[in-house]
Design an enzyme around this catalytic site. Structure first.
Site, mmCIF file in Angstrom:
data_model
loop_
_atom_site.group_PDB
_atom_site.id
_atom_site.type_symbol
_atom_site.label_atom_id
_atom_site.label_comp_id
_atom_site.label_asym_id
_atom_site.label_seq_id
_atom_site.Cartn_x
_atom_site.Cartn_y
_atom_site.Cartn_z
ATOM 1 C CG HIS A 357 -5.788 36.437 -28.732
ATOM 2 N ND1 HIS A 357 -5.045 37.448 -28.171
ATOM 3 C CD2 HIS A 357 -6.512 37.008 -29.717
ATOM 4 C CE1 HIS A 357 -5.332 38.586 -28.776
ATOM 5 N NE2 HIS A 357 -6.225 38.349 -29.724
ATOM 6 C CE LYS A 550 -0.583 33.754 -14.247
ATOM 7 N NZ LYS A 550 -0.116 34.369 -15.485
ATOM 8 N NE ARG A 551 -11.345 33.462 -15.848
ATOM 9 C CZ ARG A 551 -12.481 33.649 -16.514
ATOM 10 N NH1 ARG A 551 -12.760 34.825 -17.043
ATOM 11 N NH2 ARG A 551 -13.353 32.668 -16.633
ATOM 12 C CE LYS A 556 -4.696 31.707 -17.845
ATOM 13 N NZ LYS A 556 -3.824 32.637 -18.599
ATOM 14 C CB THR A 658 -0.968 40.982 -20.938
ATOM 15 O OG1 THR A 658 -2.195 40.388 -20.502
ATOM 16 C CG2 THR A 658 -0.879 40.896 -22.444
ATOM 17 C CE LYS A 662 -2.089 44.042 -17.597
ATOM 18 N NZ LYS A 662 -3.308 43.225 -17.495
HETATM 19 C C1 IMK Z 1 -5.438 35.068 -23.923
HETATM 20 C C2 IMK Z 1 -4.222 34.164 -23.864
HETATM 21 O O1 IMK Z 1 -4.504 33.020 -23.107
HETATM 22 C C3 IMK Z 1 -3.065 34.943 -23.252
HETATM 23 O O2 IMK Z 1 -1.887 34.169 -23.280
HETATM 24 C C4 IMK Z 1 -2.823 36.225 -24.023
HETATM 25 O O3 IMK Z 1 -1.853 37.029 -23.376
HETATM 26 C C5 IMK Z 1 -4.102 37.019 -24.154
HETATM 27 O O4 IMK Z 1 -5.117 36.217 -24.716
HETATM 28 C C6 IMK Z 1 -3.928 38.253 -25.034
HETATM 29 O O5 IMK Z 1 -3.353 37.914 -26.255
HETATM 30 C C7 IMK Z 1 -10.110 33.779 -24.670
HETATM 31 C C8 IMK Z 1 -8.728 33.909 -24.755
HETATM 32 C C9 IMK Z 1 -7.997 33.211 -25.702
HETATM 33 C C10 IMK Z 1 -8.647 32.366 -26.582
HETATM 34 C C11 IMK Z 1 -10.030 32.220 -26.507
HETATM 35 C C12 IMK Z 1 -10.764 32.912 -25.563
HETATM 36 N N1 IMK Z 1 -6.683 33.550 -25.508
HETATM 37 C C13 IMK Z 1 -6.649 34.406 -24.491
HETATM 38 N N2 IMK Z 1 -7.882 34.638 -24.008
HETATM 39 C C14 IMK Z 1 -12.242 32.760 -25.478
#
Ligand code: IMK
Length: 813
Positions: A357, A550-551, A556, A658, A662
């Protein structure tokens, strides 16, 4: 087990019975008890289908998938079950007997916030789609006592409050102590020869912790399927306590009980940043070991040769990737298994699938070898053995390429050697996927290039999605009604049907467009009320609602948004307001408590907001708020009310996103970079219905080393004016130089996020958005087209792809 009657009178009677006979409360009690009574009443209606579903899945020979995730960002459950079970109408009627509106009851349910952001929410959307598609998938996770912290703002700064979400009980869970598992930590290994003369290992002198499962039902959309999310809670073993208790040390024994139970005490509040705390590794192993042992408990004495045909584990990022070594350990060491290495490895590699991710190298998990040796000595031995055999293969394939061997090793050498968890996950899995097309492609060219060269067939893409039940049907009930009226029922579980809306935009049907706009205005009023209540700032619903939630993370680029806000402020101050479009900017999100720069960004947003909102010369032309405590339920109010969706990460950094989906589904128009799933959103809706700007990922990469932010300032008077205003302490009058760190970071040639490089093109894209907004008819058409083109971003599509390519389960609906 017969299903219970669900007429409004039956429901009303049951609610009263729970309230008075179970909870010991009466009419006129705190609303929360009404919620609890209603939740139990609804849960009763889930039980028989839950049991039926579980029985179907448990039959021998049924291939099943187990989703392992440290995070599930569930949010509220009541409304979701009411929608799925088609109980909204009778319940609405039933609660009238209690002189309260259903919405008021729903509002007392706390969010189950067992996740940080996109990764955790994705897991929750996945479970929803698996149940709706009738797929035998069980979610495994941790029952954190404290979920994601609550955020409030003091003097512009984020303050964290603990989220003790379980304090008043959790009516949706069922404790199942009969399935408790033992989890080992510490101790040492012992090697011996078994009765057949084969070398064996034992992990002994461990400190054991109990894992107690709590099951949460996951209902499918109107299909009588109820899947399970099994959350583990840590508990001290009696034996462990007794030992010290008998030795007379009562206090120590209670203290060690705490140590054991600490494991599931709190969710780590880091999103895409590294953390590296020992307790986190304990959590990861605890989840993984409990879940694998639970799957073997259910497997019973069926032959292990068929285990891989019937079981697949999907690893949600590397967090549960110790599963590779743990499955090996169970297969090798368990007295009732004791397989040979090659047989165990064959099973493991055929069972595990890994989803990545992130593209940020700094977010890739590594654990110090010394920590592993101390906490999980047997697993470290197994990882060493996996590595030795793997590197032998690499040497055979690329003889003499020692640099490649060093690069690909599961162990990063150095003064403090580290285990590379992503590499362990790749080596131990048959499938490795990214979460959007660009992300998956970049993985094979960057982070995982060496592994792609070795095993190209393992790598694949699964573009993320979001569940349209929560993010359209529940969040936007009025739009949902209009959709059903216009294109018929059925889009909720077949979102591709939204395509049928396109003619309504193309023909410019006046009546339809008017209703579309009225619904959006209604949603904007609802959000404006929330903003007023939480911040005291008044949003005019006829303004353009420009939203970034978002975070808070530098990649970002909330800062880029702030630069644009300051630019608009400068224009107002200089009288450049011809054809002005009134705008309400909303920014929300949590900063990891240890991420100082992210916290400074929150302070900057708040200071800029208070200067602008307090300047009488600005008026309704521009309003800015930082919305505190952004989370799942807030998003349900926000996404149906956004005109512009801000998705402005540095290209090549956001794996997917994501929130972008939405917003699109609810008819917002995206202003975004060519990053993550933005690209696929733009492909689906067409470039003319999307405000694209900024460098492409390869341009960002190409600029590295030559990036010269000062040159953008020198050549762009608007940017220079924005930086000047920031540097003049206009937003930090009582604390001069407060934002020095932030300003220096964006002016630095080493700024990895290249914020200033995209300034001009972002400002221009914002101007195009305003031009489009001035033609409201055109804007509404674009809005309809975004919704109509969002069918591909349902997690039903995502999960179907996981199933077709990776899990290969038979739907049992
Ligand atoms: C997130 C990504 O940052 C997003 O872009 C993505 O849409 C989402 O995952 C779902 O796929 C938390 C994370 C990560 C890697 C490590 C940790 N990537 C995302 N959250 C701890």
């Amino acid at each position: 087990m017969p299903a219970l009657p669900s007429g409004s009178n039956d429901l009303s009677e049951d609610i009263r019975r729970y309230l008075e006979y179970h909870l010991g409360r009466f009419l006129g009690c705190d609303r929360f008890y009404l919620y609890e009574a209603l939740a139990y009443t609804v849960r009763d209606r889930i039980m028989s289908e839950w049991r039926n579903t579980w029985c179907m899945y448990k039959r021998d020979g049924v291939r099943r998938s187990h989703y392992l995730s440290l995070e599930y960002l569930i949010g509220r459950s009541l409304g979701n079950h009411l929608l799925n079970l088609d109980l909204e109408e009778p319940v609405d009627k039933a609660v009238k007997d209690f002189a309260i509106a259903l919405e008021e009851i729903e509002d007392t349910e706390p969010d189950a916030g067992l996740g940080n952001g996109g990764l955790g929410r994705l897991a929750a959307c996945f479970l929803d789609s698996c149940a709706t598609l009738g797929l035998p998938v069980t979610g495994y996770g941790l029952r954190y006592e404290y979920g994601m912290f609550h955020q409030h703002i003091e003097n512009g700064y984020q303050v964290e409050d603990p989220d003790h979400w379980l304090r008043d009980g959790h009516p949706w869970e069922v404790e199942r102590p009969e399935y408790t598992q033992f989890i080992k930590f510490g101790g040492r290994t012992e090697h011996f020869t078994d009765l057949q003369g084969r070398p064996r290992a034992r992990w002994i002198d461990t400190e054991d912790v109990l894992a107690v499962p709590y099951d949460v039902p996951v209902s499918g959309y109107r299909n009588n399927i109820v899947n399970t999310l099994r959350l583990w809670s840590a508990s001290a073993t009696d034996a462990f306590n007794l030992h010290e208790f008998n030795a007379g040390d009562y206090a120590d024994s209670v203290a060690s009980k705490n140590e054991a139970e600490n494991i599931t005490m709190v969710l780590y509040p880091n999103d895409a940043n590294e953390n590296g705390k020992e307790l986190r590794l304990r959590q990861q192993y605890f989840l993984t070991s409990a879940s694998l042992q639970d799957v073997f408990r259910q497997w019973g004495d069926q032959p292990l040769t068929q285990f891989a045909e019937c079981n697949v584990f999907q690893l949600n990022d590397t967090h549960p990737s110790i599963a590779v070594a743990e499955l090996m350990r169970l297969l090798l060491d368990d007295p009732d298994k004791r397989l040979e290495w090659n047989d165990a490895w064959e099973i493991t590699r055929n069972c595990m699938a890994y989803t990545n991710h992130t593209l940020l190298p700094e977010a890739l998990e590594r654990w110090p070898v010394r920590l592993f040796a101390q906490l999980l000595p047997r697993l470290l031995e197994i990882i060493y053995e996996i590595n030795a055999r793997f590197l032998a293969d690499v040497r055979q394939r690329w003889p003499g390429d020692t640099d490649r061997v060093r690069r690909m090793s599961l162990i990063e050498e150095g003064p403090d050697p580290q285990v590379r968890m992503a590499y362990l996950a790749i080596v131990g899995s048959f499938s490795v996927n990214g979460v959007a097309a660009l992300h998956s492609d970049l993985l094979t060219k960057g982070l995982f290039k060496d592994f792609y060269e070795l095993w190209p067939e393992k790598f694949n893409n699964k573009t993320n999605g979001v569940t349209p039940r929560r993010w359209l049907a529940m969040s936007n009930p009025q739009l949902a009604e209009l959709l059903t009226e216009t294109i018929g029922d059925g889009w909720q579980a077949d979102l591709g049907r939204l395509e049928k809306l396109k003619p309504w935009a193309d023909d410019g049907d006046k009546n339809f467009m008017k209703r579309w706009q009225e619904i959006r205005l209604h949603n904007k009023r609802r959000l404006a009320d929330m903003v007023l209540a939480l911040t005291g700032v008044r949003f005019d619903p006829s303004s353009l609602f420009d939203i970034q939630v978002k975070r808070i993370h530098e990649y970002k680029r909330q800062l880029l948004n702030v630069l644009h806000v300051i630019h608009l402020y400068n224009r107002i101050r200089s009288g450049d307001t011809e054809n002005w479009v009134n705008r309400c900017v909303l920014i929300g999100g949590k900063a990891a408590p240890g991420y100082q720069r992210a916290k400074e960004i929150i302070k900057l947003i708040n200071n800029v907001a208070s200067v602008i909102n307090g300047d009488p010369a600005v008026g309704d032309r521009l309003k800015v708020v930082f919305l505190p405590n952004y989370g799942v339920t807030k998003m349900m109010y926000i996404c149906p009310a956004a005109d512009l969706s801000e998705q402005i990460s540095t290209a090549g950094k956001e794996a997917s996103g994501t929130g972008n989906m939405k917003f699109m589904m609810n008819g917002s128009i995206t202003i975004g970079t060519y990053d993550g799933a933005n690209i696929e959103i733009m492909d689906a809706v067409g470039e003319e219905n999307f405000f694209l700007f900024g460098l492409k990922a390869e341009e960002v990469a190409g600029l590295r080393g030559r990036y010269n932010p000062q040159s953008y300032i020198d050549s762009d008077p608007d940017l220079a004016a924005v930086i000047d205003l920031l540097e003049s302490d206009h937003f930090s009058a009582i604390e001069p130089c407060l934002f020095r760190g932030i300003i220096d970071s964006i002016k630095s040639p080493h700024d990895p996020w290249m914020t200033l490089a995209d300034f001009r093109s972002y400002i221009d894209a914002q101007a195009s958005a305003e031009a489009a907004w001035r033609d409201q008819d055109q804007w509404v058409r674009m809005s309809i087209r975004n919704c109509a083109s969002s069918g591909g971003f349902s997690t039903d599509r995502t999960i179907s792809e996981y199933n077709d390519d990776i899990w290969k389960l038979k739907a049992l609906s």
